[in-house]
Write a protein that holds these residues in place. Sequence first.
Motif: not given
Length: 469
Positions: A245-250, A276-279
């Motif tokens: 989960p990119v946003k939360d981890c960043l 596909y950028r929602h990933y």
Amino acid sequence: MKWDEFSGWGRRIADWAQDYHLTVGDKPVRANTEPGDVLNALPAIPPEDGEGMEAIFADFEEIVMPGITHWQHPRFFAYFTSNAAAPSVLAEFLTSAIAPQCMLWQTSPAATEMETRMMDWLRQALDLPSEFQGVIQDSASSATLAAVLTMRERALNWQGNQQGLFAQKPLRIYCSSEVHTSVDRAIWVAGIGQQNLVRVPIKGDWRGMDPVALRSAIEADIAAGLQPAGLILCVGGTGTGATDPVKDCLQIAEDYGLYSHIDAAWAGSAMICPEYRHYWPGVERADSIVFNPHKWLGVQFDCSAHFLKNPDDLVQTLAISPEYLKTHGKDGIINYSEWSVPLGRRFRALKIWFLIRTYGLEGLRARLRNHINWSQQLHDRLALEPDFEIVTPPMWSLWTFRYAPEGAPDLDDLNLRLVNAINDDGRIYLTQTRVDGALVIRFQAGQFETTEADVMMAHRVITEIAATL
């Protein structure tokens, strides 16, 4: 060979290469030689006198080609494909002929300036913010090593290269269990040590890092007197396509001042398609990102795109400028050798230029979309088979399954025998992985010239061979 003989052989080899690519689908995908076959066919003693190209090329076909696994086969569904689109091969031919060493701007200005422009083309294709700048590395492994070295230096206030790690607090790097083993190697080479690579638990269908567990691990390390230094996230992991989960981890990385790196070596190519950028929401908050155009995008190996929000951090980590490498009297130049571990650099940007100009971004998007759609169709068909179970769902064009007929005593052994039998058959090529300890079979579509019929053939091969076990 003299140069006045070169063009004749060049034409012959070009004809051979064209025929190879047009007929490779008729060959077994995986080499069927036994260990030692090629080695024993090669003389143990080097020749004292030169030989003609006719004999050399005959031996190439007779000795080398039987031992080649055909990565350009349209039914290569193993690992992640290493592609070689036709215009990229031509660009590589030209690069080999020119043979420049592109370590500095002055050693080949065109190579440096084309690299700057091509990396910006790729940045725009991914819709990354304009603040990101890029460099072409040989592989994602090198980009990850560069990121880990930067994590180390930044955490040590840029003193690690001078003072070493002695008497420093142990540095801690965080990742999930799904990252590529190149992360482990980077930790070793950087001197941080395997025991300081913290594996954060995963959860969910995407098999991504648990942000709550990440924060807890960082807090525990701080309390223990350790030094959190960096975070490595995975987008499209090799085993199952695992994606953090990119946003939360960043956000957590920012909260604790950690340098963040995203490894999207395979799946990053798919991000040229907006849907596909929602990933990777929040990707713009990362410090560095890597993806490999030589995997899914079609560029000839090797070519890895490494994006940096602040290149000065990397340059401060890696740059060494003895007098003999200085360029005097030129302002505003970039020496990309200061952005990578090796000093020597190949002219890799040319094949990106040839590829994008030939197909355009929309032509490349169409290929990626086809691979994903066809792979998901195959997934849906196999899911209806009574003796098969889907283990992990499609992530782009990658998913895993398991042959599980009722009453089978040892499913790991059965599935290992199945994947080996499939690969011995030769019509398709698959590889295995483990999910939560269980052996499963991977399917991934991504070869540049694969068709819907190639993908659908996999259903017939898998079910036919399973029925014989």
